[in-house]
Design a protein around this motif. Structure first.
Motif, PDB file in Angstrom:
ATOM      1  N   TRP A   1     -47.595 -76.415  -6.978  1.00 36.04           N
ATOM      2  CA  TRP A   1     -48.538 -75.448  -6.374  1.00 36.04           C
ATOM      3  C   TRP A   1     -49.847 -76.151  -6.050  1.00 36.04           C
ATOM      4  O   TRP A   1     -50.276 -77.037  -6.786  1.00 36.04           O
ATOM      5  CB  TRP A   1     -48.821 -74.281  -7.336  1.00 36.04           C
ATOM      6  CG  TRP A   1     -47.582 -73.583  -7.862  1.00 36.04           C
ATOM      7  CD1 TRP A   1     -46.900 -73.881  -8.976  1.00 36.04           C
ATOM      8  CD2 TRP A   1     -46.936 -72.487  -7.260  1.00 36.04           C
ATOM      9  NE1 TRP A   1     -45.832 -73.059  -9.161  1.00 36.04           N
ATOM     10  CE2 TRP A   1     -45.820 -72.158  -8.102  1.00 36.04           C
ATOM     11  CE3 TRP A   1     -47.148 -71.695  -6.106  1.00 36.04           C
ATOM     12  CZ2 TRP A   1     -44.940 -71.111  -7.823  1.00 36.04           C
ATOM     13  CZ3 TRP A   1     -46.264 -70.654  -5.869  1.00 36.04           C
ATOM     14  CH2 TRP A   1     -45.165 -70.380  -6.699  1.00 36.04           C
TER      15      TRP A   1
ATOM     16  N   LYS B   1     -56.183 -69.286  -5.858  1.00 35.35           N
ATOM     17  CA  LYS B   1     -54.876 -68.721  -5.527  1.00 35.35           C
ATOM     18  C   LYS B   1     -53.859 -69.841  -5.357  1.00 35.35           C
ATOM     19  O   LYS B   1     -54.151 -70.867  -4.744  1.00 35.35           O
ATOM     20  CB  LYS B   1     -54.972 -67.894  -4.228  1.00 35.35           C
ATOM     21  CG  LYS B   1     -55.723 -66.599  -4.410  1.00 35.35           C
ATOM     22  CD  LYS B   1     -55.796 -65.838  -3.102  1.00 35.35           C
ATOM     23  CE  LYS B   1     -56.599 -64.551  -3.325  1.00 35.35           C
ATOM     24  NZ  LYS B   1     -56.939 -63.898  -2.037  1.00 35.35           N
ATOM     25  N   PRO B   2     -52.672 -69.603  -5.919  1.00 38.72           N
ATOM     26  CA  PRO B   2     -51.660 -70.659  -5.809  1.00 38.72           C
ATOM     27  C   PRO B   2     -50.975 -70.654  -4.445  1.00 38.72           C
ATOM     28  O   PRO B   2     -50.738 -69.608  -3.866  1.00 38.72           O
ATOM     29  CB  PRO B   2     -50.670 -70.298  -6.918  1.00 38.72           C
ATOM     30  CG  PRO B   2     -50.799 -68.817  -7.081  1.00 38.72           C
ATOM     31  CD  PRO B   2     -52.216 -68.440  -6.717  1.00 38.72           C
ATOM     32  N   LYS B   3     -50.694 -71.852  -3.917  1.00 39.59           N
ATOM     33  CA  LYS B   3     -49.922 -71.986  -2.679  1.00 39.59           C
ATOM     34  C   LYS B   3     -48.701 -72.843  -2.982  1.00 39.59           C
ATOM     35  O   LYS B   3     -48.807 -73.919  -3.588  1.00 39.59           O
ATOM     36  CB  LYS B   3     -50.778 -72.639  -1.596  1.00 39.59           C
ATOM     37  CG  LYS B   3     -50.057 -72.753  -0.258  1.00 39.59           C
ATOM     38  CD  LYS B   3     -50.813 -73.644   0.725  1.00 39.59           C
ATOM     39  CE  LYS B   3     -49.976 -73.796   2.006  1.00 39.59           C
ATOM     40  NZ  LYS B   3     -50.560 -74.804   2.905  1.00 39.59           N
ATOM     41  N   ASP B   4     -47.543 -72.300  -2.612  1.00 44.25           N
ATOM     42  CA  ASP B   4     -46.278 -73.032  -2.882  1.00 44.25           C
ATOM     43  C   ASP B   4     -46.211 -74.317  -2.072  1.00 44.25           C
ATOM     44  O   ASP B   4     -46.382 -74.312  -0.858  1.00 44.25           O
ATOM     45  CB  ASP B   4     -45.097 -72.116  -2.517  1.00 44.25           C
ATOM     46  CG  ASP B   4     -43.778 -72.867  -2.467  1.00 44.25           C
ATOM     47  OD1 ASP B   4     -43.548 -73.723  -3.369  1.00 44.25           O
ATOM     48  OD2 ASP B   4     -42.961 -72.623  -1.542  1.00 44.25           O
TER      49      ASP B   4
ATOM     50  N   GLU C   1     -39.720 -72.881 -12.612  1.00 48.85           N
ATOM     51  CA  GLU C   1     -39.312 -71.638 -11.957  1.00 48.85           C
ATOM     52  C   GLU C   1     -37.786 -71.608 -11.837  1.00 48.85           C
ATOM     53  O   GLU C   1     -37.099 -72.597 -12.120  1.00 48.85           O
ATOM     54  CB  GLU C   1     -39.956 -71.547 -10.556  1.00 48.85           C
ATOM     55  CG  GLU C   1     -41.473 -71.687 -10.534  1.00 48.85           C
ATOM     56  CD  GLU C   1     -42.207 -70.516 -11.201  1.00 48.85           C
ATOM     57  OE1 GLU C   1     -41.587 -69.450 -11.388  1.00 48.85           O
ATOM     58  OE2 GLU C   1     -43.400 -70.686 -11.554  1.00 48.85           O
TER      59      GLU C   1
ATOM     60  N   SER D   1     -40.284 -69.902  -6.772  1.00 53.34           N
ATOM     61  CA  SER D   1     -40.745 -68.500  -6.829  1.00 53.34           C
ATOM     62  C   SER D   1     -41.898 -68.317  -5.841  1.00 53.34           C
ATOM     63  O   SER D   1     -42.587 -69.284  -5.503  1.00 53.34           O
ATOM     64  CB  SER D   1     -41.244 -68.166  -8.242  1.00 53.34           C
ATOM     65  OG  SER D   1     -40.263 -68.455  -9.193  1.00 53.34           O
ATOM     66  N   PRO D   2     -42.101 -67.072  -5.379  1.00 59.43           N
ATOM     67  CA  PRO D   2     -43.245 -66.840  -4.481  1.00 59.43           C
ATOM     68  C   PRO D   2     -44.594 -67.018  -5.178  1.00 59.43           C
ATOM     69  O   PRO D   2     -45.571 -67.426  -4.571  1.00 59.43           O
ATOM     70  CB  PRO D   2     -43.059 -65.387  -4.022  1.00 59.43           C
ATOM     71  CG  PRO D   2     -41.947 -64.802  -4.813  1.00 59.43           C
ATOM     72  CD  PRO D   2     -41.302 -65.858  -5.618  1.00 59.43           C
ATOM     73  N   SER D   3     -44.626 -66.717  -6.486  1.00 59.39           N
ATOM     74  CA  SER D   3     -45.864 -66.937  -7.230  1.00 59.39           C
ATOM     75  C   SER D   3     -45.531 -67.615  -8.550  1.00 59.39           C
ATOM     76  O   SER D   3     -44.465 -67.402  -9.113  1.00 59.39           O
ATOM     77  CB  SER D   3     -46.567 -65.587  -7.492  1.00 59.39           C
ATOM     78  OG  SER D   3     -45.737 -64.766  -8.271  1.00 59.39           O
TER      79      SER D   3
END
Lengths: 272, 182
Positions: free
Chosen positions: A211, A217-220, A249, A254-256
């Motif tokens: 991330w 905010k996390p970004k994949d 994950e 995962s999206p977050s």
């Protein structure tokens, strides 16, 4: 001529046993054509002699017949041999005839050995070919993988040495103190590379996920495995990042992020 | 081929003259033992030498069967004489003499032959067994003539007996021999 006297003279025995002189023989044969009783008397003695000889017969060694039938079996050898072959021990050499049959036996044996030899050679060549082909394929595979590793190393070197690239040292969290990886982030091109240094193996249904933390905010940035530890991995691009984080994950990502499973965190220096 | 075949003498002779392998096989099986015995009596129990001679004899029989003349005697008589002649030839051959040369050579032929005659190991086989029944003066003559192949003249000379006496004694010896053949 008195035939009875002639018979009683012993001429029959002399003649039959081969002891008569030439003239005695000629005379006897002449009389035989004239006197059937002389022939009958001769025949009687011959039969006695034959009977006696048969009764006193002694078995000759078996190899005599074997040798003999061998000699008879090849008509040419019989006619051409002036000295008949001797019986020989198998270890000894003797006359031309026995040597001749010995030669043909030798030739037969030699050709069988040759055929076996060729068959073995052919088989051996074939299996050697297969072995070589297998070895060749293995080498090709090895070369391919070495090539790709080399290319990756070259790419890694390129990234590492690029002055525009920022290195972020990811250190382990309390959950995974030994985990470590390096992030190479080219802020101009936005390319992100990851080098796994030491990440524990995961169950097959889990993967690591990278991330970027941008303004909290996390970004994949993509997933990777612990086994990707030999090469530099190109992750997803990001223009911005204040920090990078690695979490565990579900496979595929995962999206977050599941932050309580955060394995590693790397912060960028403030001036970046 | 597997069926045993027997031949009358007439059939056998015809088949042999026709170069029939099977007939030759039959001939060997039925006569080799008898001929081997007589060969051994002449080459004085040397089995290896006797085997050589036996093979030579059968090869000669095969080669010379065309010369066999039925009017002159039975097939066995013809073969027996081939065997006897071959045996005597072998005893007189250079190679055999050479093999014997370590043995002391007799001063004269008769003495040597007489010595051999008294030292034979084959006295009790075949014709020699019958020979034992003869008076020694007859026995020696048959030994020299039949088993050693000396001519009547040679015997007369070596024994210092008139040729006529040799002839008469040999005939008498053979007649006695015949009487003992049962």
């Amino acid at each position: 001529m008195n035939v009875k006297e002639y018979i009683a003279s012993g001429i029959i025995e002399l003649y039959v046993m081969g002891l008569a002189t030439e003239s005695e023989r000629a005379e006897f044969e002449q009389y035989c054509t004239q006197y059937p009783e002389l022939v009958a008397a001769r025949r009687e003695f011959e039969e006695k002699l034959e009977k006696h000889a048969s009764e006193n017969a002694e078995h000759p060694p078996v190899e005599v017949k074997v040798k003999l039938l061998e000699a008879i079996g090849s008509p040419g050898s019989l006619k051409s041999v002036s000295n008949p072959p001797k019986i020989i021990n198998y270890m000894e050499n003797s006359t031309s005839a026995s040597r001749g049959s010995g030669m043909s036996r030798f030739a037969a044996a030699a050709s069988i050995i040759l055929i076996l030899g060729l068959a073995w050679f052919g088989y051996h060549q074939n299996s050697q070919n297969k072995e070589l082909s297998n070895a060749n394929n293995a080498l090709k595979e090895k070369l391919n993988s070495t090539d790709s590793i080399l290319n990756q190393i070259i790419a890694e070197q390129k990234v590492v040495k690029d002055p525009n690239v920022t290195v972020v040292n990811m250190v382990g969290t309390q959950v995974a103190p030994k985990s470590s990886a390096n992030i190479y982030w080219d802020s101009t091109s936005a390319n992100v590379y990851l080098v796994v240094k030491n990440m524990p193996n995961l169950p097959s249904d889990k993967q690591y996920q990278l991330w970027a933390l941008i303004d909290g905010k996390p970004k994949d940035l993509g997933v990777f495995d612990a086994s990707d530890n030999k090469v530099i991995l190109q992750m997803k691009n990001t223009q911005k990042a204040q920090a990078f984080a690695i979490t565990i994950e579900q496979k595929g990502g995962s999206p977050s992020p599941t932050l309580d499973k955060m394995q590693s965190l790397g912060k960028l220096r403030q001036n970046q | 081929m597997g069926i045993p075949i027997t031949y009358s003498e007439q059939e056998l002779i015809l088949a042999l003259k026709g170069r029939d392998d099977q007939a030759f096989n039959f001939l060997y099986d039925n006569y080799a033992g008898a001929l081997y015995s007589i060969i051994k009596q002449i080459v004085t129990d040397n089995s290896e030498l006797a085997s050589d001679v036996l093979q030579e004899v059968f090869i000669n029989i095969w080669r010379k069967i065309d010369t066999y003349d039925q009017s002159k005697g039975r097939l066995f008589t013809w073969m027996l004489n081939i065997a006897r002649n071959a045996s005597i030839d072998t005893l007189r051959s250079k190679s055999y003499q050479n093999s014997q040369k370590n043995q002391e050579l007799p001063d004269n032929v008769y003495k040597g032959v007489a010595n051999q005659t008294t030292h034979l190991n084959v006295d009790n086989i075949g014709l020699r067994k019958v020979l034992e029944k003869l008076k020694s003066e007859h026995r020696v003559l048959v030994e020299l003539a039949y088993f050693k192949g000396f001519t009547h003249e040679e015997i007369a000379e070596m024994m210092s007996i008139p040729l006529g006496t040799v002839k008469t004694r040999i005939r008498n010896a053979l007649l006695q021999l015949r009487a003992y053949l049962q």
